[in-house]
Design a protein around this motif. Sequence first.
Motif, PDB file in Angstrom:
ATOM      1  N   ASP A  70     -23.759  28.627  62.662  1.00 12.96           N
ATOM      2  CA  ASP A  70     -23.634  29.118  61.254  1.00 12.96           C
ATOM      3  C   ASP A  70     -23.494  27.901  60.223  1.00 12.96           C
ATOM      4  OD1 ASP A  70     -23.987  31.763  61.878  1.00 12.96           O
ATOM      5  OD2 ASP A  70     -21.887  32.140  62.038  1.00 12.96           O
ATOM      6  N   ARG A 125     -20.116  28.105  53.101  1.00  7.74           N
ATOM      7  CA  ARG A 125     -19.924  29.363  53.921  1.00  7.74           C
ATOM      8  C   ARG A 125     -18.513  30.245  53.360  1.00  7.74           C
ATOM      9  NH1 ARG A 125     -19.400  26.483  59.894  1.00  7.74           N
ATOM     10  NH2 ARG A 125     -18.641  28.568  60.360  1.00  7.74           N
ATOM     11  N   VAL A 185     -23.680  34.462  55.245  1.00  5.70           N
ATOM     12  CA  VAL A 185     -23.766  33.770  56.646  1.00  5.70           C
ATOM     13  C   VAL A 185     -24.462  34.694  57.446  1.00  5.70           C
ATOM     14  CG1 VAL A 185     -22.329  32.749  58.335  1.00  5.70           C
ATOM     15  CG2 VAL A 185     -21.529  32.449  55.936  1.00  5.70           C
ATOM     16  N   GLU A 186     -24.143  35.873  57.698  1.00  5.26           N
ATOM     17  CA  GLU A 186     -24.700  36.730  58.650  1.00  5.26           C
ATOM     18  C   GLU A 186     -26.398  36.968  58.643  1.00  5.26           C
ATOM     19  OE1 GLU A 186     -24.337  41.035  60.986  1.00  5.26           O
ATOM     20  OE2 GLU A 186     -22.644  40.245  59.516  1.00  5.26           O
ATOM     21  N   ARG A 193     -28.306  34.402  59.577  1.00  6.66           N
ATOM     22  CA  ARG A 193     -28.285  33.781  61.155  1.00  6.66           C
ATOM     23  C   ARG A 193     -29.931  34.186  61.752  1.00  6.66           C
ATOM     24  NH1 ARG A 193     -23.644  36.608  62.889  1.00  6.66           N
ATOM     25  NH2 ARG A 193     -22.468  35.022  61.753  1.00  6.66           N
TER      26      ARG A 193
END
Length: 551
Positions: free
Chosen positions: A31, A295, A301-302, A305
């Motif tokens: 990440d 972040r 963030v997710e 991904r």
Amino acid sequence: MRVRTTLSLLVLFSGVGSSCPQATVDPPHPDATDHLIFNSVLALLERWPNTLYRNGHTIVPATIPPGTLLYHGSPYPALPTNREWLAFDFEHAYLFTFATDAPGAAYVTTYATSRALRVAYFDGSSAAKLDDGPMDTQDILLWGEGRPDMYRKDIERLAELCKWAREYGVDGFVRMEYHFEFMLCDFTDGLDVVSTRRLLPRDPYPLPPNGRGRPRTDTSSDAAQHAFTASSAAAREETPQEPRPIPRPEGWKGSLPSASMTYFEAIVAAARHNRAPGETRVRPDYAGLITFYDRAFESLVEVRRGVPRLRHRVANISSADASRAHAEIAQVFRRAPGGGSGVNWGSVARGVVDTYAERLDLLRFLVDPTRSMYRNVTERAGVVRAQLLTMLTAYISLEDVPSLDRDTDAGDRVWAAPIVARCAESQTAHFLLDTMTPQERRIRDAVQGTQTEICRRLGTMWLDAFDIQVWTDEDKISKALGRWRREVGELMAWLGWPEWVRCEPACGVGSMCYVATWPFWLGDDPTDLSPRCISRSDPFGMNEGSLAVVD
């Protein structure tokens, strides 16, 4: 990725429990966004990278210095007094001098800034009328959420932006479509008129071809896109009409500037700002750079991904993170300009790219057996070793040379740790954190993380390359070259520098390298940003028997 000390790198390169001679431990976190923040800093106000990565993630305060020339094009002689658009280049302003209700009229006013104008700059292709992300940062600043219903309502959007601007003493906004543009909130403050000229009208024919992936038909609606009068604003909503031929000026002989070439010359003017130094008439304040790649905005963030960068969306932010972003934006824009350390972070990032971009490109060429001129693996390994040594020489001291009793072929890696540590910290160790704003510290960490990954990969390859010239097993050498090919490829993919996106072979004198951007040449696949050579004399394929794309 944060700052690593020499001790931590000694641990990383010790390879405890590992029999592999590579230093493959501790890659960046999946990440990690250091490289993305680094690229955002690097690309500010450069057209090429902001075309490749059109969904911007950065809002940064900036200034337009006193004495800067700006241009306003219109089919009407009256000058704007309220909010309106300005161009940085004449060719861009000249586009907006045609309307079907005023054929034959073409006015371009040149302005000069009488003081420094304070602006907010949105990176990416933030003026592209697309609903898949280019305008997300503006939506979050204004409403705290994505507003796809607003992506084509630029007059309304400018009105809302100017309401926000009044609270923070901001004069206007800089965005990029296929060219940079300046949205000014008040034409009566900060500008002097240099000249207003009635120029040659541009012939509405030949038109760039209509349809998806082509320039817009030159109608009253399009020509009034940036107009300021009520009539031209209303023209945006009118049904497009075919333009009528315009009368030639008395005494004029031959053709007038055509619509297609007028469009193309604006594209050519924009291309002058493709790469560094970019659009220099806008000066970003790095001490106030706000990035949604931080972040700390955990909701983003997710959803990023595994998603290609072209599809990263700020509009996916949670309401809680949007509130945090608003707080940071308010804090930055209420701060007096010129604070912080004074470091030119764009120059720092550019220095890293200037050092490594061409060398990594060469390294990729040398390790590729299908491209390299060195077919003999032993000779090719020696050439690659020489290139790695060139890239690391500045960080190797005599004390780092492993002693004769070390079996470097058996996986002893600790000896290379100081080399990698010096390389990793070379760009940032001298900066004083207590002089930096929080936004600068974020940039510093991004530079550090990017440099560290470059040096980690180079160190990994150097551990193999150090004594490869005394190896006699060609199969073992071939395997090392294969590992290096993977290392270089993965590093360059992670960095994603726009310097490696180019037309190959290079375009000839009669053509130019171009990447599709709204509203030009976006085809059925809007994610296809392959560079291509386009004809300078007939870019839209208007002439019979010619092709717009020459590659």
